[in-house]
Design a protein around this motif. Structure first.
Motif, short mmCIF file in Angstrom:
data_model
loop_
_atom_site.label_atom_id
_atom_site.label_comp_id
_atom_site.label_asym_id
_atom_site.label_seq_id
_atom_site.Cartn_x
_atom_site.Cartn_y
_atom_site.Cartn_z
N SER A 87 -8.10 3.22 -9.56
CA SER A 87 -7.86 3.90 -8.17
C SER A 87 -6.81 2.90 -8.18
N GLY A 88 -6.43 4.12 -6.27
CA GLY A 88 -5.76 3.66 -5.80
C GLY A 88 -5.84 1.88 -5.59
N MET A 89 -7.15 1.12 -5.63
CA MET A 89 -6.78 -0.42 -5.50
C MET A 89 -5.97 -0.88 -6.75
N PHE A 113 -4.47 -0.58 4.69
CA PHE A 113 -5.86 -0.54 4.00
C PHE A 113 -6.37 -2.19 4.30
N GLU A 156 1.83 1.62 4.42
CA GLU A 156 1.46 2.54 4.60
C GLU A 156 1.74 3.78 6.04
N ASP A 185 2.86 3.16 1.07
CA ASP A 185 1.65 3.97 0.66
C ASP A 185 1.00 5.39 1.11
N CYS A 187 -0.77 7.70 0.54
CA CYS A 187 -2.11 7.89 0.95
C CYS A 187 -2.71 9.45 2.19
N SER A 207 -4.02 6.79 -3.49
CA SER A 207 -5.49 6.69 -4.14
C SER A 207 -5.60 7.74 -4.12
N THR A 209 -7.97 8.96 -5.15
CA THR A 209 -9.47 9.62 -4.04
C THR A 209 -9.79 10.72 -3.49
N LYS A 210 -8.61 10.14 -2.57
CA LYS A 210 -8.07 10.88 -1.06
C LYS A 210 -8.09 12.55 -1.44
N VAL A 219 -12.91 8.47 -8.26
CA VAL A 219 -11.86 7.96 -7.59
C VAL A 219 -11.10 7.37 -8.83
C1 LIG Z 1 -8.20 4.34 0.27
C2 LIG Z 1 -7.38 4.18 0.30
C3 LIG Z 1 -7.12 2.83 -1.28
C4 LIG Z 1 -7.92 2.62 -1.72
O1 LIG Z 1 -7.48 3.46 -2.82
P1 LIG Z 1 -9.28 3.24 -3.59
O2 LIG Z 1 -8.85 4.89 -4.61
O3 LIG Z 1 -10.75 3.90 -3.06
O4 LIG Z 1 -9.36 2.18 -4.23
C5 LIG Z 1 -5.48 2.38 -0.57
N1 LIG Z 1 -4.77 2.79 0.32
C6 LIG Z 1 -5.12 3.34 1.29
C7 LIG Z 1 -3.85 4.66 2.40
C8 LIG Z 1 -6.41 3.97 1.12
O5 LIG Z 1 -6.60 5.09 2.24
#
Ligand SMILES: *Cc1c(COP(=O)(O)O)cnc(C)c1O
Length: 394
Positions: A87-89, A113, A156, A185, A187, A207, A209-210, A219
């Motif tokens: 995951s991003g986290m 975040f 970020e 970050d 993202c 992340s 996921t996005k 994820v």
């Molecule tokens: C969603 C997000 C994260 C965390 O990512 P996950 O994949 O949900 O763990 C970290 N940084 C930013 C900027 C995000 O939008």
């Protein structure tokens, strides 16, 4: 595809980097759903385990589909190394756990975040790693917060949800002058719009996921940077502690990367038009979008990014009640906190993503009760306007 053979363009890398066909000569990338690998002999197993011979051992840290994703994303960020995570986290956690030790100190933008704030504040602190949060724009505050034990600066850009832009090159200089690493970050922009390493950052977090997925399916995350940092301590942590990406998710993200730059262009195009349109609507008191000339860091965003991104935030008259009425009146926008999806999403930050902050913390962070965040998707633009117009009328 190595950088020295020729220098393929971004979109070529996005479609092709990292792929190695098997003997089946498959055209698309295969998924390898296997937890382990067999060795030709006991001696071959020993050579793999000792590191004498490179190759697959166990999918916690060696999987061909995951490796293809890592190589492709590394190519897009123009980096030596990428390590994929669950995951991003876990990408942020693996970076900190791999590179920091008890007694170390982080300086972080306060506009990060929500879970990142909690990771720094609640969990890293338990292990003796402290964090000081500073206003993202205030370079003097960053410098003042740096202590002799500071090892890492974190941010970020653009930030969520107010799209504040941090000057990556200036913060990289500051970090390096104090022997610190700058972690960004990326993202919101993805490498299609911004490459922090080229501006001096040491590590990029994703992340997946996005926008890397882009269709809200899986994820995942990634840490990108030098072989020394990412291939060393971060990979070492991941290999041992195991927040690994699954081969299936890696395959979905690989497919996402193939269309990343087309999608980001479309997100930027619609978001830019929507921000303009929102500025002209009665009942909207403020619009936050780096592409607007009214954005305080418009010039910096234009310099540092090749597009202004897909996130637009705006304030409506009438506070929380009005914002909720607007959100509830929409029929196309999905009410969800996720972003980076083909489907447009709409969020009320004060009561969701930033709901765990106190009223005063929210005020300091600029999260008004009337603030609404839209992560602009790929639907027909006129339909989105009509949907939000319906909301604004409500
Ligand atoms: C969603 C997000 C994260 C965390 O990512 P996950 O994949 O949900 O763990 C970290 N940084 C930013 C900027 C995000 O939008």
């Amino acid at each position: 595809m190595s950088e020295t053979e020729s220098s393929p363009g971004f979109d070529t890398l996005a479609v092709r980097a990292g792929q190695q066909r098997t003997g089946e000569l498959e055209h698309a990338e295969p998924i390898f759903p296997t937890s382990s690998y067999v060795f030709e002999s006991a001696a071959a197993a020993a050579a793999r385990f000792s590191g004498e011979q490179p190759g697959n051992i166990y999918s916690r840290f060696t999987n061909p589909t995951v490796r293809t994703f890592e190589q492709r994303l590394a190519a897009l960020e123009n980096a030596e190394r990428c390590v994929a995570t669950a995951s991003g986290m876990s990408a942020i956690y693996a970076t900190c756990a791999g590179l920091l030790a008890a007694g170390d100190h982080i300086v972080s933008s306060r506009s990060v975040f929500g879970s990142t704030t909690l990771l720094f504040d609640n969990y890293l602190r338990k292990f003796g790693i402290d964090t000081t949060f500073v206003p993202q724009q205030d370079l003097a505050a960053w410098e003042a917060a740096i202590q002799p034990r500071t090892r890492l600066l974190f941010l970020e850009t653009p930030s969520n949800p107010l799209t504040e832009i941090a000057d990556i090159a200036a913060l990289a200089q500051l970090a390096h002058a104090h022997d610190c690493l700058l972690v960004v970050d990326n993202c919101f922009c993805t490498p299609a719009l911004q490459r922090p390493l080229a501006l001096g950052a040491d590590i990029v977090i994703h992340s997946a996921t996005k926008y890397l997925d882009g269709q809200g399916r899986c994820v995942g995350g990634a840490v990108v940077g030098s072989e020394a940092l990412v291939g060393g301590a971060v990979y070492g942590f991941l290999r041992t502690c195991g927040p690994s990406m699954s081969p299936f998710n890696a395959w979905v993200f690989l497919k996402g990367l193939e269309t990343l730059s087309l999608r980001m262009q479309a997100h930027c195009h619609s978001a830019g038009r929507l921000a303009q349109w929102l500025q002209e609507q009665a009942g909207v008191t403020r619009v936050f979008y780096p592409g607007l000339e009214s954005h305080p860091q418009h010039a910096l965003a234009a310099r540092q990014q090749s597009g202004f991104g897909g996130i637009v935030a705006f304030e409506v008259e009438g506070g929380q009640a009005a914002a909720w009425r607007l959100i509830d009146a929409t029929r196309i926008c999905s009410i969800t906190a996720n972003l980076g999806d083909a489907k447009t999403t709409i969020t009320h930050p004060a009561t969701t993503t930033h709901g765990r902050l106190s009223q005063q913390q929210r005020q300091e962070a600029g999260i008004a009760d009337g603030l609404v965040r839209v992560a602009v998707g790929l639907e027909t633009f006129e339909d989105l306007c009509a949907d939000l117009a319906r909301g604004l009328k409500a």
